[in-house]
Design a protein around this motif. Sequence first.
Motif, PDB file in Angstrom:
ATOM      1  N   LEU A 118      73.142  68.224  31.649  1.00  0.00           N
ATOM      2  CA  LEU A 118      72.581  69.108  31.515  1.00  0.00           C
ATOM      3  C   LEU A 118      72.250  70.087  30.302  1.00  0.00           C
ATOM      4  O   LEU A 118      73.232  70.357  29.695  1.00  0.00           O
ATOM      5  CB  LEU A 118      73.101  70.462  32.372  1.00  0.00           C
ATOM      6  N   GLY A 119      70.939  70.067  29.825  1.00  0.00           N
ATOM      7  CA  GLY A 119      70.625  70.845  28.639  1.00  0.00           C
ATOM      8  C   GLY A 119      70.461  69.839  27.476  1.00  0.00           C
ATOM      9  O   GLY A 119      69.379  69.512  26.967  1.00  0.00           O
ATOM     10  N   ASP A 120      71.579  69.131  27.056  1.00  0.00           N
ATOM     11  CA  ASP A 120      71.411  68.249  26.070  1.00  0.00           C
ATOM     12  C   ASP A 120      70.611  67.070  26.539  1.00  0.00           C
ATOM     13  O   ASP A 120      70.705  66.820  27.797  1.00  0.00           O
ATOM     14  CB  ASP A 120      72.920  67.878  25.528  1.00  0.00           C
ATOM     15  N   HIS A 121      70.105  66.233  25.620  1.00  0.00           N
ATOM     16  CA  HIS A 121      69.660  64.972  25.839  1.00  0.00           C
ATOM     17  C   HIS A 121      69.359  64.045  24.725  1.00  0.00           C
ATOM     18  O   HIS A 121      69.191  64.405  23.662  1.00  0.00           O
ATOM     19  CB  HIS A 121      68.087  65.058  26.630  1.00  0.00           C
ATOM     20  N   PHE A 122      69.774  62.648  24.929  1.00  0.00           N
ATOM     21  CA  PHE A 122      69.569  61.666  24.063  1.00  0.00           C
ATOM     22  C   PHE A 122      69.052  60.448  24.755  1.00  0.00           C
ATOM     23  O   PHE A 122      69.310  60.261  25.882  1.00  0.00           O
ATOM     24  CB  PHE A 122      70.914  61.743  23.284  1.00  0.00           C
TER      25      PHE A 122
END
Length: 368
Positions: A165-169
């Motif tokens: 949730l929130g971070d992405h990569f």
Amino acid sequence: MGCRRILKETVTHDFSNSCGSRRMASIRDVARQAGVSIATVSRVVNGVETVAPKLRRDVLQAVEVCGYKPPEQRRAGNGIALVYAGPFTIGSPYDSACVEGIVSAMRESRYDLSVIDVRRDRTDNESMKQLFQRKGLQGAIVRCTLADRPLVIEMAEEGLPLVVLGDHFDHPSIAFAYTESGQASREAIEYLVSLGHQRIAFVSCHREDGDHADRLRAYRDVLREHGLLDETLVYRVPPSRRDGGPVLRKLVGGTDRPTAVYIADPLIAAGAINEAHHMGVRIPDDLSIVGFDDTDLRHMIYPRMSAVCQDSEELGRAAFNLVRSLVEGDASSNSTLQQAWLEVHGSTGPPPVSVDRVMPSGSRLPVA
């Protein structure tokens, strides 16, 4: 990798021969497999920390080989966790709104919700899969920063259903729930440039993640395209209201100060605007501010804050529903993406005709 897999298959086969594969494993079976007492197995599966590391490792390996689940875990097997892999930020506006959405979705499902602090709850030599089994969890919504990504990847490699949730990569087997804020951030900076601002600062959280990286990238790209980028105007500070004051004083205390700023965190933006009122800095006459808003904070600030906005409560709902789909074996479940948007209100305007220097004491002196 191949040798380890063969070893595991051999051990499982031996256990099946000795205990039988037609019944559920008991604590006695685990004790026999590990060569320890039933009391030792009980201490390990209940997270007692006084067990020697090697003994704990042997018992946990036997638990996994046997597929043993304590009675309380069998009863509580419908848990979904909100996992904090790094800093515990549940009190932030973003997390609070997301949790409201998560809980709302949870109440419409058959699942329960647990909040897990991995660094506190995980015992020595315990895999994430073993932690989930001990806690009776089937899937997780994970909050993390860039520094915590190795732990998230470890969870994914153990085959745990999870949504970040929130971070992405980029990762082939991890699902993400986040708001794409790069485009709206570009619009915010383009808007400030269109008003005539040439010195535009950027402020955001000091902890790096995909969301804040998107906003900083948009800021740099737009100003670089206009030949206005000045890296000395980029500030990274803790995401709290009290840190908005010091950064505001830095912005207006120099001799070549910016006339506008994009503050990509709601609490920092609120603190900066409060400090501006205290110092006598007129918003937007002396300094234009575009903030970021996870909820409806922009409507509670005077002047009403121009902001890049996202619906964090709806994002929390989407994250829960996505991990529920993964837990239930829906192979078609993919990352969920929302779009942020720009709202223009009273905290932005054209740059001042002549830029004054605003001293921390509140006195105003003309710049030569």
